[in-house]
Write a protein that holds these residues in place. Structure first.
Motif, PDB file in Angstrom:
ATOM      1  N   PHE A  13       0.837  -1.204   0.000  1.00  6.59           N
ATOM      2  CA  PHE A  13       0.000   0.000   0.000  1.00  6.59           C
ATOM      3  C   PHE A  13       0.866   1.245   0.000  1.00  6.59           C
ATOM      4  O   PHE A  13       1.931   1.275   0.610  1.00  6.59           O
ATOM      5  N   LEU A  14       0.379   2.260  -0.685  1.00  8.75           N
ATOM      6  CA  LEU A  14       1.049   3.550  -0.755  1.00  8.75           C
ATOM      7  C   LEU A  14       0.031   4.641  -0.444  1.00  8.75           C
ATOM      8  O   LEU A  14      -1.008   4.723  -1.102  1.00  8.75           O
ATOM      9  N   PRO A  15       0.305   5.486   0.574  1.00  5.36           N
ATOM     10  CA  PRO A  15      -0.597   6.618   0.836  1.00  5.36           C
ATOM     11  C   PRO A  15      -0.547   7.594  -0.341  1.00  5.36           C
ATOM     12  O   PRO A  15       0.524   7.878  -0.884  1.00  5.36           O
ATOM     13  N   GLY A  36      -2.194   7.729 -13.749  1.00  6.09           N
ATOM     14  CA  GLY A  36      -1.017   8.321 -13.131  1.00  6.09           C
ATOM     15  C   GLY A  36      -0.784   7.764 -11.733  1.00  6.09           C
ATOM     16  O   GLY A  36       0.361   7.513 -11.325  1.00  6.09           O
ATOM     17  N   LEU A  37      -1.860   7.573 -10.982  1.00  3.81           N
ATOM     18  CA  LEU A  37      -1.747   6.977  -9.653  1.00  3.81           C
ATOM     19  C   LEU A  37      -1.246   5.536  -9.749  1.00  3.81           C
ATOM     20  O   LEU A  37      -0.373   5.128  -8.972  1.00  3.81           O
ATOM     21  N   PHE A  38      -1.771   4.775 -10.698  1.00  3.50           N
ATOM     22  CA  PHE A  38      -1.313   3.387 -10.871  1.00  3.50           C
ATOM     23  C   PHE A  38       0.183   3.342 -11.171  1.00  3.50           C
ATOM     24  O   PHE A  38       0.927   2.555 -10.591  1.00  3.50           O
ATOM     25  N   ASP A  39       0.623   4.179 -12.089  1.00  2.00           N
ATOM     26  CA  ASP A  39       2.045   4.238 -12.438  1.00  2.00           C
ATOM     27  C   ASP A  39       2.890   4.593 -11.215  1.00  2.00           C
ATOM     28  O   ASP A  39       3.964   4.034 -11.000  1.00  2.00           O
ATOM     29  N   THR A  40       2.413   5.526 -10.421  1.00  2.00           N
ATOM     30  CA  THR A  40       3.126   5.942  -9.215  1.00  2.00           C
ATOM     31  C   THR A  40       3.256   4.781  -8.234  1.00  2.00           C
ATOM     32  O   THR A  40       4.332   4.550  -7.660  1.00  2.00           O
ATOM     33  N   ILE A  41       2.189   4.046  -8.028  1.00  2.00           N
ATOM     34  CA  ILE A  41       2.201   2.924  -7.083  1.00  2.00           C
ATOM     35  C   ILE A  41       3.213   1.861  -7.518  1.00  2.00           C
ATOM     36  O   ILE A  41       4.031   1.394  -6.721  1.00  2.00           O
TER      37      ILE A  41
END
Length: 142
Positions: A13-15, A36-41
């Motif tokens: 998990f990533l906040p 973009g959030l998926f790529d970041t995670i």
């Protein structure tokens, strides 16, 4: 809408936090923001685990397939958590499954899927996943 997964189905998990610019004219986070959030995670996990050197590493990941299912709207300001797991590890490819959760909620607001093919940085030809990379991924397999 019924989700296919729950928080307990994810291994990492990533906040996350929505940003002012994420909202669209309809008052919710626009669909393109989720990717973009998926790529970041994914990349946060790979970098933090020492599996991926984005500046000097011999391999890079190229997205060859994506998908997302949306279940509940998100908006600014909102604290989120991104969940990550691995569905499949191939010789040079990985299929990641992701979810975006509102903070402290069990059901995801969205579920996504990314398939990356890892290639040689210079030739852009598929490359076998290095041992350290594979080890990091195996911790997330379901």
């Amino acid at each position: 809408m019924k989700t296919e997964t729950a928080r307990a189905d994810y291994k990492h998990f990533l906040p996350l936090q929505t940003r002012w610019a994420d909202n669209d004219i309809y008052g919710h986070v626009n669909n393109v923001v989720y990717y973009g959030l998926f790529d970041t995670i994914v990349n946060e996990y790979l970098i933090a685990s020492g599996a991926l050197d984005i500046h000097q590493g011999e391999i890079i990941g190229l997205v060859v397939e994506t998908g997302c299912k949306y279940f509940a709207p998100l908006e600014f300001p909102q604290k989120l958590e991104g969940g990550l797991r691995v569905a499949r590890i191939g010789n040079s490819s990985v299929t990641y499954e992701l979810a975006i959760f509102k903070e402290r909620e069990d059901a995801p607001a969205a579920e996504g899927r990314f398939t990356h093919v890892y290639v040689d940085r210079e030739t852009r030809r598929p490359a076998s996943l290095p041992a350290a990379f594979r080890t990091a991924l195996e911790k997330l397999i379901v």
